[in-house]
Design a protein around this motif. Structure first.
Motif, PDB file in Angstrom:
ATOM      1  N   UNK A 137       0.850  -1.187   0.000  1.00 57.86           N
ATOM      2  CA  UNK A 137       0.000   0.000   0.000  1.00 57.86           C
ATOM      3  C   UNK A 137       0.885   1.235   0.000  1.00 57.86           C
ATOM      4  N   UNK A 138       0.608   2.129  -0.941  1.00 58.20           N
ATOM      5  CA  UNK A 138       1.323   3.395  -0.995  1.00 58.20           C
ATOM      6  C   UNK A 138       0.405   4.492  -0.479  1.00 58.20           C
ATOM      7  N   UNK A 139       0.969   5.351   0.347  1.00 57.74           N
ATOM      8  CA  UNK A 139       0.241   6.533   0.805  1.00 57.74           C
ATOM      9  C   UNK A 139       1.085   7.751   0.487  1.00 57.74           C
ATOM     10  N   UNK A 140       0.485   8.673  -0.227  1.00 55.94           N
ATOM     11  CA  UNK A 140       1.221   9.884  -0.576  1.00 55.94           C
ATOM     12  C   UNK A 140       1.238  10.824   0.628  1.00 55.94           C
ATOM     13  N   UNK A 141       2.446  11.230   1.010  1.00 59.75           N
ATOM     14  CA  UNK A 141       2.578  12.173   2.126  1.00 59.75           C
ATOM     15  C   UNK A 141       2.766  13.604   1.625  1.00 59.75           C
ATOM     16  N   UNK A 142       3.427  13.706   0.479  1.00 64.52           N
ATOM     17  CA  UNK A 142       3.757  15.045  -0.056  1.00 64.52           C
ATOM     18  C   UNK A 142       3.962  14.918  -1.557  1.00 64.52           C
ATOM     19  N   UNK A 143       3.567  15.945  -2.296  1.00 66.05           N
ATOM     20  CA  UNK A 143       3.775  15.946  -3.739  1.00 66.05           C
ATOM     21  C   UNK A 143       2.693  15.148  -4.455  1.00 66.05           C
ATOM     22  N   UNK A 144       3.053  14.647  -5.610  1.00 69.13           N
ATOM     23  CA  UNK A 144       2.096  13.883  -6.423  1.00 69.13           C
ATOM     24  C   UNK A 144       2.770  12.621  -6.919  1.00 69.13           C
ATOM     25  N   UNK A 145       2.016  11.533  -6.897  1.00 70.57           N
ATOM     26  CA  UNK A 145       2.491  10.248  -7.413  1.00 70.57           C
ATOM     27  C   UNK A 145       1.472   9.764  -8.434  1.00 70.57           C
ATOM     28  N   UNK A 146       1.985   9.406  -9.615  1.00 70.85           N
ATOM     29  CA  UNK A 146       1.137   8.799 -10.629  1.00 70.85           C
ATOM     30  C   UNK A 146       1.458   7.315 -10.642  1.00 70.85           C
ATOM     31  N   UNK A 147       0.449   6.532 -10.272  1.00 69.69           N
ATOM     32  CA  UNK A 147       0.604   5.085 -10.175  1.00 69.69           C
ATOM     33  C   UNK A 147      -0.181   4.461 -11.328  1.00 69.69           C
ATOM     34  N   UNK A 188       8.607  -1.005 -22.505  1.00 71.44           N
ATOM     35  CA  UNK A 188       8.559  -1.873 -21.332  1.00 71.44           C
ATOM     36  C   UNK A 188       7.551  -1.391 -20.287  1.00 71.44           C
ATOM     37  N   UNK A 189       6.696  -0.454 -20.701  1.00 70.31           N
ATOM     38  CA  UNK A 189       5.600   0.008 -19.844  1.00 70.31           C
ATOM     39  C   UNK A 189       4.303  -0.392 -20.520  1.00 70.31           C
ATOM     40  N   UNK A 190       3.574  -1.300 -19.909  1.00 70.06           N
ATOM     41  CA  UNK A 190       2.422  -1.899 -20.599  1.00 70.06           C
ATOM     42  C   UNK A 190       1.084  -1.625 -19.913  1.00 70.06           C
ATOM     43  N   UNK A 191       1.096  -1.167 -18.663  1.00 70.68           N
ATOM     44  CA  UNK A 191      -0.181  -0.868 -17.998  1.00 70.68           C
ATOM     45  C   UNK A 191      -0.306   0.640 -17.827  1.00 70.68           C
ATOM     46  N   UNK A 192      -1.492   1.152 -18.162  1.00 69.13           N
ATOM     47  CA  UNK A 192      -1.673   2.605 -18.248  1.00 69.13           C
ATOM     48  C   UNK A 192      -2.964   3.080 -17.590  1.00 69.13           C
ATOM     49  N   UNK A 193      -3.460   2.299 -16.641  1.00 63.89           N
ATOM     50  CA  UNK A 193      -4.619   2.788 -15.880  1.00 63.89           C
ATOM     51  C   UNK A 193      -4.077   3.656 -14.743  1.00 63.89           C
ATOM     52  N   UNK A 194      -4.374   4.937 -14.806  1.00 66.43           N
ATOM     53  CA  UNK A 194      -3.737   5.909 -13.907  1.00 66.43           C
ATOM     54  C   UNK A 194      -4.492   6.091 -12.594  1.00 66.43           C
ATOM     55  N   UNK A 195      -3.704   6.095 -11.518  1.00 66.98           N
ATOM     56  CA  UNK A 195      -4.216   6.448 -10.193  1.00 66.98           C
ATOM     57  C   UNK A 195      -3.356   7.612  -9.720  1.00 66.98           C
ATOM     58  N   UNK A 196      -3.987   8.752  -9.498  1.00 69.99           N
ATOM     59  CA  UNK A 196      -3.212   9.920  -9.061  1.00 69.99           C
ATOM     60  C   UNK A 196      -3.322  10.048  -7.554  1.00 69.99           C
ATOM     61  N   UNK A 197      -2.195  10.042  -6.892  1.00 73.46           N
ATOM     62  CA  UNK A 197      -2.203  10.150  -5.432  1.00 73.46           C
ATOM     63  C   UNK A 197      -1.587  11.467  -5.004  1.00 73.46           C
ATOM     64  N   UNK A 198      -2.353  12.204  -4.233  1.00 80.14           N
ATOM     65  CA  UNK A 198      -1.866  13.434  -3.609  1.00 80.14           C
ATOM     66  C   UNK A 198      -1.870  13.225  -2.102  1.00 80.14           C
ATOM     67  N   UNK A 247       0.437  -6.041 -11.977  1.00 72.95           N
ATOM     68  CA  UNK A 247       1.479  -5.255 -12.641  1.00 72.95           C
ATOM     69  C   UNK A 247       1.293  -3.774 -12.282  1.00 72.95           C
ATOM     70  N   UNK A 248       2.403  -3.095 -11.974  1.00 74.63           N
ATOM     71  CA  UNK A 248       2.323  -1.684 -11.607  1.00 74.63           C
ATOM     72  C   UNK A 248       3.657  -0.983 -11.827  1.00 74.63           C
ATOM     73  N   UNK A 249       3.575   0.331 -11.985  1.00 77.66           N
ATOM     74  CA  UNK A 249       4.763   1.193 -12.005  1.00 77.66           C
ATOM     75  C   UNK A 249       4.317   2.570 -11.551  1.00 77.66           C
ATOM     76  N   UNK A 250       5.274   3.428 -11.223  1.00 75.70           N
ATOM     77  CA  UNK A 250       4.862   4.753 -10.771  1.00 75.70           C
ATOM     78  C   UNK A 250       5.936   5.789 -11.017  1.00 75.70           C
ATOM     79  N   UNK A 251       5.455   7.015 -11.034  1.00 78.70           N
ATOM     80  CA  UNK A 251       6.319   8.162 -11.323  1.00 78.70           C
ATOM     81  C   UNK A 251       5.870   9.334 -10.454  1.00 78.70           C
ATOM     82  N   UNK A 252       6.839  10.126  -9.995  1.00 78.65           N
ATOM     83  CA  UNK A 252       6.507  11.336  -9.236  1.00 78.65           C
ATOM     84  C   UNK A 252       6.095  12.444 -10.187  1.00 78.65           C
TER      85      UNK A 252
END
Ligand code: ZN
Length: 182
Positions: free
Chosen positions: A90-100, A121-131, A143-148
């Motif tokens: 489980x990821x919880x965003x504390x600060x900034x923005x995370x695109x999962x 090499x990035x195949x899943x694109x259902x976006x969850x934006x965490x603030x 399958x998952x990946x994320x970017x700030x």
């Protein structure tokens, strides 16, 4: 090429500045053992993660994670291991923005971009934006990946025990790094 000592130290200092800014207190011992990983892809600003592990017992893991602006953790999943179901996190965003990004309907015009050289090499694109205050649970084998976002992100990760050596990355160029986040 592994990170140089200088690159590692610079990233560690930068991560500490985020923790300080966000008000997350770390002991001197913890500040010393912040880990920096570049996934063996040789471009820490694009692919990498900085983290401190508070706890990783046989049942529970807890970490604090810094991602620099637009830094990406490559796509992977945590398969079943040793009769267990695989890691749940489980990821919880504390600060900034995370695109999962997770499996599911691809999001049109996603807010993160996969670094061009490795985009295939990035195949899943259902976006969850965490603030801040937003959290999301990734179940075993999903399958998952994320970017700030553009300011970076500070995240908490709560999980079942890490299974780093068994994690499956989509990109064959990724080399497993001990104590990897994700
Ligand atoms: Zn993961």
């Amino acid at each position: 090429m592994p990170l140089t000592k200088e690159q590692h130290e610079a990233a560690r200092s930068k991560a500490l500045a985020y923790f300080d800014k966000v008000g997350i207190f770390l002991t001197d011992e913890e500040r010393e053992r912040i880990e920096v990983a570049d996934f063996g892809l040789g471009s820490l600003p694009e692919f990498g993660v900085q983290l401190i592990t508070y706890l990783d017992t046989q049942r529970v893991g807890a970490k604090e994670v810094v991602l620099f602006p637009r830094q990406t953790v490559p796509e992977h999943r945590h398969p079943p291991v040793g009769g267990g179901p695989g890691k749940e996190e489980t990821f919880r965003c504390r600060w900034g923005t995370m695109y999962l990004y997770v499996e599911g309907e691809p999001t049109p015009a996603p807010k993160a971009q996969a670094p061009a050289a490795r985009r295939e090499h990035f195949t899943v694109w259902h976006e969850v934006e965490l603030r801040p205050g937003g959290q999301y649970t990734v179940y075993p084998n999903q399958v998952h990946w994320f970017q700030a976002g553009p300011e970076g992100a500070v995240l908490a990760e709560f999980s079942t025990p890490g299974t780093d050596e068994y994690d499956q990355y989509t990109d064959p160029g990724v080399k497993r790094i001990p104590e990897l986040v994700a």
